[in-house]
Write a protein that holds these residues in place. Structure first.
Motif, PDB file in Angstrom:
ATOM      1  N   ASP A 494     -28.415   5.390  18.456  1.00 60.25           N
ATOM      2  CA  ASP A 494     -29.588   6.255  18.591  1.00 60.25           C
ATOM      3  C   ASP A 494     -30.628   5.871  17.542  1.00 60.25           C
ATOM      4  OD1 ASP A 494     -28.852   7.379  16.168  1.00 60.25           O
ATOM      5  OD2 ASP A 494     -28.302   9.333  16.983  1.00 60.25           O
ATOM      6  N   ASP A 495     -31.704   6.615  17.454  1.00 59.62           N
ATOM      7  CA  ASP A 495     -32.803   6.267  16.555  1.00 59.62           C
ATOM      8  C   ASP A 495     -32.419   6.342  15.078  1.00 59.62           C
ATOM      9  OD1 ASP A 495     -34.398   5.869  18.757  1.00 59.62           O
ATOM     10  OD2 ASP A 495     -35.306   7.874  18.685  1.00 59.62           O
ATOM     11  N   HIS A 496     -31.328   7.035  14.776  1.00 60.86           N
ATOM     12  CA  HIS A 496     -30.889   7.177  13.384  1.00 60.86           C
ATOM     13  C   HIS A 496     -29.725   6.251  13.044  1.00 60.86           C
ATOM     14  CE1 HIS A 496     -33.516  10.654  12.983  1.00 60.86           C
ATOM     15  NE2 HIS A 496     -33.002  11.131  14.104  1.00 60.86           N
ATOM     16  N   ASP A 509     -29.755   2.948  28.975  1.00 62.71           N
ATOM     17  CA  ASP A 509     -28.862   2.415  27.932  1.00 62.71           C
ATOM     18  C   ASP A 509     -27.790   1.532  28.549  1.00 62.71           C
ATOM     19  OD1 ASP A 509     -30.145   3.696  25.813  1.00 62.71           O
ATOM     20  OD2 ASP A 509     -28.904   5.496  26.010  1.00 62.71           O
TER      21      ASP A 509
END
Length: 565
Positions: A494-496, A509
């Motif tokens: 994910d973005d983190h 995805d």
């Protein structure tokens, strides 16, 4: 002279950390029927007085039951033999290293002529896996004996260091987190240590020094050097295909290893440091089901690690995964020492690390005033002093409550307006009711000052006001950064930087990852079939020990399905 263990609960020198009957539990006397069941897995044989049955340092040592005569457990230190404990008829030899096959900590010698039942390492594992009665007796005895050794500083390791040394603290934490007993000599307090240094030709500049098995001298060794000397790891067979490789030995990884190994799978666990993850460094976990009075992270880890040994999982310490090769259906994990480990399935449990404070000189004080755990070792360093705890989660709360028992005062620094959104209510109440803890809201550390050791901190509040505090110890327990760099784009993040699994993976995805199966990914499955993510490394994880353990166990059911595909 190091004090000896005694097989009597009344011994005043070494008290077992258990109930009043702990002496019987640590040194049980078996019945004839129990001995007969053990003998079915081994052989009866005569022993002569003075015969050495196990030599200290031996791997995969045999297990013995005394039928008649006496067995002496011997420690050799500085050329002097110490009888650690005596096993009489009906009693058993050994402690936790028997299960793992690690090097024997002590020698076993016949104190009198007699008869024993000898069981080799593999057949001992068969007993603990198949005989519930004997398994309970053995596991309890082994765990209590190891606890006694640790509490008494009796073992095959002597560490000479300084409480002001970052490297000494690192080695202490490594040995403690791996539940390995050791004796410690502090140069700052023991003025008579020079004779010992001279004997081993060690200069003060070599500190810290670890003397392994009374013969190998390691000067400021790496954790990998220590693991090798103590025989923590078996050689890796790079041609062997494992049913599953678990990367990371925190609560989720250990749970996965226990469940997978107990169900007959060939399991290897890779751990870059020491078992336990962030939970292993927790001073006390009080909301974990089944432990109403709480349990330390170290105790929980030690028990979980013993379970992995009981069921035969292979745990490799100081073996960091550097890359996952995922271009074929059979996966390859490359380690930091160049080994390649083959796996049909992979469980990623590498967890997350506390983020460092955004200060230029933070690395200068790590281990010398800045710490990322608050175990008994760190709490000893700051007894009677003021300390800061940075963070507002449960780990920070547990650290504050624990440190307040020995520190003069604990300052909790949080960037938010309060603790209610990030911490369990029972911890908040303890913090509020403890006059030795002050919570500073909307406050952060702006600077660290000192030379060889942290001497003071500069605090900055939300209104721009600053304050200097003469604090020499800061415990950092802020937000977590996932340990996913080694995956190198193999799975969708994910973005983190956390790993997406199950329904978190969108059709886009899966298209990007070239998902090859007709079915959708399982609950904890990543964008690669047969690769699972559990615990703190997974996107959407619940930051609780119980949740991590649950995910590790659940993942094994999906591993079985993946192995059948």
């Amino acid at each position: 002279m190091i004090p000896a263990l005694q097989s009597s609960a009344a011994d005043p020198e070494v008290a077992l950390p258990s109930t009043a009957t702990a002496g019987d539990q640590a040194f049980p006397t078996l019945t004839e029927a129990q001995i007969a069941r053990i003998a079915a897995h081994g052989r009866r044989r005569k022993v002569e007085r003075g015969e050495v049955l196990v030599k200290a340092g031996a791997r995969n040592a045999s297990f013995f039951v005394v039928v008649s005569g006496r067995l002496d457990i011997i420690q050799l230190s500085d050329g002097v033999e110490t009888r650690v404990v005596v096993h009489k008829p009906g009693q058993i030899s050994g402690e936790l290293n028997l299960l793992s096959g690690r090097r024997a900590v002590f020698s076993v010698r016949a104190g009198e002529a007699g008869e024993v039942v000898e069981v080799d390492h593999q057949h001992l594992l068969e007993i603990v896996q198949t005989d519930a009665d004997l398994s309970e007796i053995f596991m309890r005895a082994f765990l209590l004996r190891r606890a006694r050794l640790i509490a008494s500083g009796i073992g095959d390791v002597l560490l000479i260091g300084s409480r002001h040394s970052q490297e000494t603290l690192r080695i202490q934490e490594f040995l403690t987190r791996n539940s390995h007993p050791y004796q410690y000599i502090d140069l700052d307090r023991d003025t008579g240590v020079q004779e010992l240094l001279d004997r081993f030709r060690v200069a003060v500049t070599d500190i810290p020094v670890l003397i392994c098995r009374g013969e190998v001298v390691l000067r400021n060794p790496s954790n990998h050097d220590i693991a090798d000397c103590l025989g923590f790891n078996d050689p890796i067979d790079q041609a062997q295909m494992h049913d599953t490789v678990v990367v990371g030995a925190g609560p989720s990884g250990l749970a996965a290893a226990v469940y997978a190994a107990s169900e007959g799978l060939d399991v290897m666990v890779l751990e870059s440091g020491a078992p336990g993850g962030q939970a292993g460094s927790s001073s006390r976990i009080e909301n974990y089901l089944g432990f109403p009075s709480g349990i330390t992270g170290q105790e929980l880890t030690a028990r979980a690690y013993a379970q992995t040994q009981k069921f035969g999982a292979h745990l490799m310490i100081t073996k960091a995964a550097m890359r996952l090769r995922c271009n074929t259906r059979q996966y390859v994990i490359e380690t930091d020492d160049g080994a390649q480990i083959l796996a049909r399935t992979v469980i990623i449990a590498t967890g997350a690390e506390y983020r460092k404070l955004p200060l230029e000189n933070i690395s200068q004080f790590e281990g010398a005033g800045v710490y990322y755990s608050a175990t008994f070792i760190e709490s000893q360093l700051c007894a009677g002093e003021e300390v800061c705890v940075v963070g507002g989660g449960n780990a920070a709360g547990q650290a504050a409550v624990s440190l307040a028992q020995s520190a003069r005062h604990v300052h909790m620094l949080i960037r938010s307006d309060g603790l209610a959104d990030t911490m369990s209510r029972y911890l908040i109440r303890r913090i509020e009711e403890d006059p030795r803890i002050t919570v500073h809201t909307r406050t952060e550390i702006a600077a660290l000052k000192g030379e060889d050791h942290l001497e003071s901190v500069h605090l900055r509040r939300h209104d721009g006001a600053t304050e200097q505090k003469d604090v020499r110890h800061v415990f950092v327990m802020t937000g977590a950064a996932p340990s996913t760099r080694w995956l190198d784009g193999c799975v969708i993040l994910d973005d983190h930087g956390f790993i997406k699994t199950g329904s978190e993976l969108s059709p886009d995805d899966l298209a990007t990852a070239h998902w090859s199966l007709a079915r959708a990914p399982h609950l904890l499955e990543t964008s690669k079939p047969g690769v699972f993510a559990v615990g703190d490394v997974r996107a959407g994880n619940i930051k609780r020990v119980a949740s991590a353990v649950g995910e590790g166990s659940i993942a094994v059911s999906f591993v079985h399905q993946a192995l059948q595909e």
